[in-house]
Design a protein around this motif. Structure first.
Motif, PDB file in Angstrom:
ATOM      1  N   GLY A 121     -26.023  14.226  -0.120  1.00  0.00           N
ATOM      2  CA  GLY A 121     -26.515  14.955  -1.291  1.00  0.00           C
ATOM      3  C   GLY A 121     -27.517  16.035  -0.921  1.00  0.00           C
ATOM      4  O   GLY A 121     -27.464  17.157  -1.444  1.00  0.00           O
ATOM      5  N   MET A 122     -28.434  15.709   0.000  1.00  0.00           N
ATOM      6  CA  MET A 122     -29.420  16.688   0.417  1.00  0.00           C
ATOM      7  C   MET A 122     -28.795  17.798   1.247  1.00  0.00           C
ATOM      8  O   MET A 122     -29.156  18.983   1.090  1.00  0.00           O
ATOM      9  N   LEU A 123     -27.861  17.444   2.123  1.00  0.00           N
ATOM     10  CA  LEU A 123     -27.232  18.460   2.967  1.00  0.00           C
ATOM     11  C   LEU A 123     -26.437  19.453   2.113  1.00  0.00           C
ATOM     12  O   LEU A 123     -26.383  20.645   2.412  1.00  0.00           O
ATOM     13  N   GLN A 124     -25.827  18.948   1.056  1.00  0.00           N
ATOM     14  CA  GLN A 124     -25.054  19.833   0.175  1.00  0.00           C
ATOM     15  C   GLN A 124     -25.955  20.688  -0.697  1.00  0.00           C
ATOM     16  O   GLN A 124     -25.663  21.848  -0.983  1.00  0.00           O
ATOM     17  N   LYS A 125     -27.095  20.112  -1.115  1.00  0.00           N
ATOM     18  CA  LYS A 125     -27.994  20.856  -2.007  1.00  0.00           C
ATOM     19  C   LYS A 125     -28.799  21.900  -1.256  1.00  0.00           C
ATOM     20  O   LYS A 125     -29.156  22.944  -1.813  1.00  0.00           O
ATOM     21  N   TYR A 126     -29.099  21.603   0.029  1.00  0.00           N
ATOM     22  CA  TYR A 126     -29.906  22.539   0.816  1.00  0.00           C
ATOM     23  C   TYR A 126     -29.149  22.905   2.087  1.00  0.00           C
ATOM     24  O   TYR A 126     -29.505  22.503   3.185  1.00  0.00           O
TER      25      TYR A 126
ATOM     26  N   ILE B 115     -29.298  16.708   9.946  1.00  0.00           N
ATOM     27  CA  ILE B 115     -30.586  16.239   9.437  1.00  0.00           C
ATOM     28  C   ILE B 115     -31.717  16.969  10.144  1.00  0.00           C
ATOM     29  O   ILE B 115     -32.678  17.425   9.517  1.00  0.00           O
ATOM     30  N   ARG B 116     -31.611  17.103  11.472  1.00  0.00           N
ATOM     31  CA  ARG B 116     -32.642  17.829  12.219  1.00  0.00           C
ATOM     32  C   ARG B 116     -32.811  19.244  11.688  1.00  0.00           C
ATOM     33  O   ARG B 116     -33.934  19.738  11.506  1.00  0.00           O
ATOM     34  N   ASP B 117     -31.697  19.897  11.441  1.00  0.00           N
ATOM     35  CA  ASP B 117     -31.754  21.279  10.972  1.00  0.00           C
ATOM     36  C   ASP B 117     -32.451  21.360   9.622  1.00  0.00           C
ATOM     37  O   ASP B 117     -33.303  22.241   9.396  1.00  0.00           O
TER      38      ASP B 117
ATOM     39  N   ILE C 230     -25.621   7.310   3.464  1.00  0.00           N
ATOM     40  CA  ILE C 230     -24.695   8.449   3.532  1.00  0.00           C
ATOM     41  C   ILE C 230     -24.729   9.251   2.235  1.00  0.00           C
ATOM     42  O   ILE C 230     -24.738  10.486   2.252  1.00  0.00           O
ATOM     43  N   ARG C 231     -24.771   8.554   1.103  1.00  0.00           N
ATOM     44  CA  ARG C 231     -24.778   9.248  -0.185  1.00  0.00           C
ATOM     45  C   ARG C 231     -26.016  10.129  -0.327  1.00  0.00           C
ATOM     46  O   ARG C 231     -25.926  11.298  -0.722  1.00  0.00           O
TER      47      ARG C 231
END
Length: 440
Positions: free
Chosen positions: A433-438, A288-290, A428-429
């Motif tokens: 989702g954001m980590l996978q998209k970006y 998340i920080r990244d 978590i969902r």
């Protein structure tokens, strides 16, 4: 050599340690509810209470506690209250009537309240609230504006009785007194979950009109994002937009992207400070920080198209008074502390309360046939339904929900395996989702 002053984080830690030591009562099986009231170059001042989170909504004792930023000395707790003499003076100044009786009343999260009757008319009751967060003069003016410009059956507000000189008094003391007419009824959070589906449909249609009425209040141009302040100038209410205090974001912002970036960065700070969620942090915090530090530039420009509107930012069931006899009838919308000029979709969490069961994590399972409730809400205000389905809104919500669900609530230890899994499920969902998209 410059004098070393303690900062807010260190002061909060000292405050919590002080309260958990028993300074204002036994903390056993209770939570600490605290709010920063005032900051000066030499002192922090808080309103602090011990609260039984699962207990009934009863008045609780709140205390004024100060910490000296130089010496770190903590003051003796002083109970926050309004004396009978102050109540009498306030009622006389605001209404011209004389105090007959007063009793403690159910508190809001950021206020203490008294129910007051007067000698001149025993059938009328008032609520006198001591507020340390809401700008009382602005609240009075805004509620007056709403009552003058919106049909009361659409967006009813309690009549307000401004106390002369209260704006200056709040600036000096950090606390302001507000007087409103007591509206008989019960809060919708107690009744709405138990309504039939057909009753819920009626209620959400009425709430859609109330939201639309707020969103239609005229804002100054250009439309900025921040706290909405109302000022009475010779009987005319003038609106202006100031820095955001609700989330401490600063501003005001002229760009939706800048607002989203500030909101998401604030959410990361809150996540980093949250205790009792180590399992979640170990899994997600570094990723998340990244994302927050390196990819907020990816927010698309299309979000700038989303309408910026006036809003009661906390217009959920807990701030709606309904009739005891007919709980689909809205009697009043209360607690106008959090009022903003902001993208309309930033009310996502509040509006979702009408489609979901109450839950300790703030985002419970959907009601049976929740899709019909959503359709009823948005079909009642078709112009806003178009915007709710617009690409700009959907992109905005993708990023806003990331900020909203980035930090999970503390998870109780006594949950079953399935309950524990479901408790952070939405967090978590959304984060996954954001980590996978970006990705990196």
């Amino acid at each position: 050599m410059a004098e070393q002053l303690i900062e807010l984080d260190e002061a909060v830690s000292a405050l919590l340690a002080f309260v958990f030591s028993g300074a204002i009562g036994s903390p056993k099986e209770k939570g600490v509810c605290y709010a920063l009231v005032k900051t000066t170059p030499t002192e922090f001042s808080w309103s602090v209470a011990l609260e039984d989170i699962d207990g009934p909504a009863l008045p609780i004792d709140r205390y004024w506690i100060q910490i000296d930023r130089r010496s770190k000395e903590i003051s003796s707790p002083q109970r926050i209250m309004i004396s009978e003499a102050d109540l009498s003076e306030a009622i006389l100044s605001a209404t011209g009537q004389h105090l007959a009786s007063s009793t403690r009343f159910t508190d809001g999260a950021l206020s203490i309240s008294y129910k007051v009757t007067v000698r001149e008319d025993p059938d009328i009751a008032y609520v006198v609230q001591l507020r340390h967060h809401g700008n009382v003069a602005s609240m009075d003016s805004l509620m007056t504006l709403v009552s003058r410009t919106v049909e009361p059956h659409i967006l009813p507000v309690p009549p307000v009785y401004p106390i002369p000189g209260e704006k200056r008094r709040q600036e000096v003391t950090g606390m302001g007194r507000q007087i409103t007419r007591l509206i008989p009824g019960v809060v919708a959070s107690e009744t709405y979950p138990h309504l039939s589906h057909d009753e819920k449909l009626i209620f959400v249609r009425r709430m859609a009109l109330a939201f639309q009425a707020c969103w239609s209040l005229p804002l100054p141009e250009p439309r900025l994002i921040g706290e909405l302040i109302a000022t009475d100038v010779g009987g005319e209410v003038i609106l202006s937009v100031k820095p955001d205090r609700h989330h401490g974001l600063g501003g005001p912002f002229s760009s939706v992207r800048e607002y989203l970036r500030a909101y998401i960065k604030s959410s990361l700070v809150a996540l980093e400070k949250q205790e009792g969620i180590e399992e979640y942090k170990e899994r997600f915090l570094e990723q998340i920080r990244d994302l927050v530090h390196n990819r907020l530039r990816n927010i698309p420009a299309i979000v700038e198209d989303i309408p910026i509107v006036a809003m009661h930012s906390d217009m959920g069931p807990h701030n709606i008074i309904v009739s005891r006899r007919t709980p689909i009838d809205i009697e009043a919308i209360i607690d106008w502390e959090f009022v903003a000029s902001a993208p309309f979709a930033s009310l996502h969490r509040i509006i979702e309360m009408f489609f979901r069961e109450p839950a300790s994590n703030g985002f419970g399972p959907e009601y049976d046939r929740a899709g019909e409730l959503r359709e009823a809400f948005w079909n009642t205000i078709p112009d806003w339904k178009i915007w709710a389905e617009n690409e700009a809104t959907q992109v905005f919500l993708e990023w806003f929900r990331f900020g909203l669900f980035m930090k999970p609530e503390w998870r109780p230890q006594d949950l079953s395996e399935s309950e524990a899994r479901e408790f952070w499920e939405e967090n978590i969902r959304v984060v996954n989702g954001m980590l996978q998209k970006y990705p990196e």
